[in-house]
Design a protein around this motif. Structure first.
Motif, short mmCIF file in Angstrom:
data_model
loop_
_atom_site.label_atom_id
_atom_site.label_comp_id
_atom_site.label_asym_id
_atom_site.label_seq_id
_atom_site.Cartn_x
_atom_site.Cartn_y
_atom_site.Cartn_z
N ILE A 1 38.74 130.25 24.00
CA ILE A 1 38.28 129.86 22.65
C ILE A 1 39.06 130.63 21.59
O ILE A 1 39.51 130.08 20.58
CB ILE A 1 36.75 130.11 22.51
CG1 ILE A 1 35.98 129.11 23.37
CG2 ILE A 1 36.30 130.01 21.05
CD1 ILE A 1 34.50 129.37 23.46
N ARG A 2 39.27 131.97 21.86
CA ARG A 2 40.01 132.78 20.90
C ARG A 2 41.43 132.26 20.70
O ARG A 2 41.92 132.12 19.59
CB ARG A 2 40.03 134.24 21.38
CG ARG A 2 40.05 135.21 20.22
CD ARG A 2 39.72 136.65 20.59
NE ARG A 2 40.20 137.09 21.85
CZ ARG A 2 39.41 137.48 22.86
NH1 ARG A 2 38.10 137.46 22.71
NH2 ARG A 2 39.91 137.87 24.01
N ARG B 1 36.29 132.13 29.25
CA ARG B 1 35.98 131.09 28.26
C ARG B 1 36.20 131.63 26.83
O ARG B 1 36.84 131.00 25.99
CB ARG B 1 34.54 130.64 28.44
CG ARG B 1 34.21 129.37 27.65
CD ARG B 1 32.75 129.07 27.71
NE ARG B 1 31.97 130.19 27.21
CZ ARG B 1 30.67 130.34 27.42
NH1 ARG B 1 30.00 129.47 28.15
NH2 ARG B 1 30.02 131.38 26.91
N ASN B 2 35.73 132.84 26.58
CA ASN B 2 35.91 133.43 25.24
C ASN B 2 37.38 133.61 24.90
O ASN B 2 37.79 133.44 23.76
CB ASN B 2 35.18 134.77 25.16
CG ASN B 2 33.67 134.58 25.14
OD1 ASN B 2 33.21 133.47 24.90
ND2 ASN B 2 32.93 135.64 25.40
N LYS B 3 38.14 133.98 25.94
CA LYS B 3 39.58 134.19 25.73
C LYS B 3 40.25 132.87 25.32
O LYS B 3 41.07 132.82 24.40
CB LYS B 3 40.20 134.71 27.04
CG LYS B 3 41.47 135.50 26.86
CD LYS B 3 41.83 136.16 28.15
CE LYS B 3 43.23 136.66 28.15
NZ LYS B 3 43.63 137.15 29.46
N PRO C 1 32.45 133.68 31.60
CA PRO C 1 32.28 133.80 30.13
C PRO C 1 33.43 134.52 29.46
O PRO C 1 33.85 134.18 28.36
CB PRO C 1 30.98 134.60 30.00
CG PRO C 1 30.32 134.57 31.32
CD PRO C 1 31.34 134.24 32.35
N LYS C 2 34.00 135.53 30.15
CA LYS C 2 35.10 136.29 29.52
C LYS C 2 36.33 135.40 29.35
O LYS C 2 36.99 135.39 28.31
CB LYS C 2 35.48 137.47 30.43
CG LYS C 2 34.59 138.68 30.21
CD LYS C 2 35.14 139.86 30.94
CE LYS C 2 34.22 141.04 30.83
NZ LYS C 2 34.56 142.08 31.79
#
Ligand code: ZN
Length: 326
Positions: free
Chosen positions: A22-23, A18-20, A15-16
């Motif tokens: 997306i950001r 993936r968020n990176k 998840p970390k």
């Protein structure tokens, strides 16, 4: 099956991470969006409008790619607006917005001073709701593919495709026509058959108090001659002489580009055109070739008239070819 389960487990996204990702994507899209908006502003340019008098507006647009910019003249006529020149296609809606803001009336007639796309590029947009008016030669040129602009240097020729029906003039004329009679004078279109092109229209508004010149004159710069389409340096001089004779000291002249001129400005411009044509013709009579005339130049008093659009050597070439064609 156990192997497959293990593989699925290994591919499970962190998840970390993936968020990176997306950001990063969001930031990239944001940068692209900002750059696209900046590019759009640069391409679309800035439009300003100035009233020359009651019911008459000059609309000017320029961009980083065309710093000379273009002018349209908008005249309030009854419940509508007569617009002289549409500017480039991506500028037309900005011009119409400026006109609507000032007059709160629709554009009901468009006059093309000549065929060039920086004057008629918005025809197909405005043709749905307005009458398109131009000289007959403009229509016959637009109806077929044609060449421009007629110099001999590399890259100087462009081929223009025939216009779609929507962009063709609805109404044409031959030599002179009244477009409207207002309480403070007529709006008259006058054809100059051999000037910037072979289909130039000058619009005399309010009986000649405000005059739209098209590109017969480039204020502060050498004029441009579309040699492929009937233009002539000598014809430009003859046109200016006629325009001066039809107007007086109180007249304001709005050319297709650059700033408005006074009668005195136009007179001084006429003398520059006359003197430089004579210089080139004199040397031609003595048998001097084009390159030698260009190398000698026109003299420092005319250096300021050289522009990116028409440098001095190009003006000399235009005079030279015009004189050969006469
Ligand atoms: Zn032009």
């Amino acid at each position: 099956m156990a192997l497959a389960t293990a593989m699925v487990g290994e591919n499970k996204p962190d998840p970390k991470r993936r968020n990176k990702i997306i950001r990063r994507v969001m930031i990239s899209l944001g940068i692209i969006g900002v750059l696209a908006i900046i590019a759009m502003i640069l391409v679309r340019g800035t439009t300003t409008a100035r009233l020359l008098g009651d019911g008459i507006l000059v609309v000017h647009t320029s961009s980083i790619f065309f710093p000379e910019g273009s002018n349209s003249l908008a005249i309030r006529v009854g419940a509508g607006v007569l617009l002289v020149d549409t500017q480039l296609p991506n500028w037309t809606s900005k011009v119409v917005d400026a006109v609507t803001r000032e007059f709160n009336r629709p554009v009901t007639m468009v006059v093309n001073t000549h065929w060039h796309t920086d004057h008629s590029g918005g025809n197909s947009q405005l043709g749905k709701s307005a009458i398109l008016f131009a000289h007959a030669n403009v229509k016959s040129l637009m109806e077929r593919p044609h060449e421009a602009f007629g110099l001999t240097g590399p890259g100087s020729h462009h081929t223009y495709a025939a216009r779609s029906n929507a962009g063709l003039p609805d109404r044409t004329y031959e030599s002179e026509e009244n477009l409207a009679i207002l309480s403070d004078g007529a709006i008259t279109a006058v054809h100059y058959p051999k000037a910037h092109t072979d289909g130039d229209t000058v619009v005399y508004a309010f009986g000649g108090k405000v005059v739209a010149l098209g590109d017969i004159v480039w204020p502060g710069a050498f004029p441009f001659v579309d040699l492929h389409n009937g233009g002539s340096a000598q014809g430009i001089l003859q046109a200016i002489d006629d325009i001066l004779a039809r107007t007086d000291d109180s007249s304001i002249f709005v050319a297709g580009h650059r700033q408005p001129m006074s009668h005195a400005d136009l007179l001084a411009y006429r003398d520059m055109v006359d003197a430089t044509i004579n210089q080139v013709k004199r040397q031609m009579d003595e048998g001097v070739d084009l390159v030698s005339i260009q190398s000698k130049g026109l003299g420092h008093q005319y250096a300021e008239y050289g522009s990116d659009v028409v440098p001095e050597a190009t003006w000399i070439e235009m005079i030279y070819h015009s004189a050969q064609a006469d």
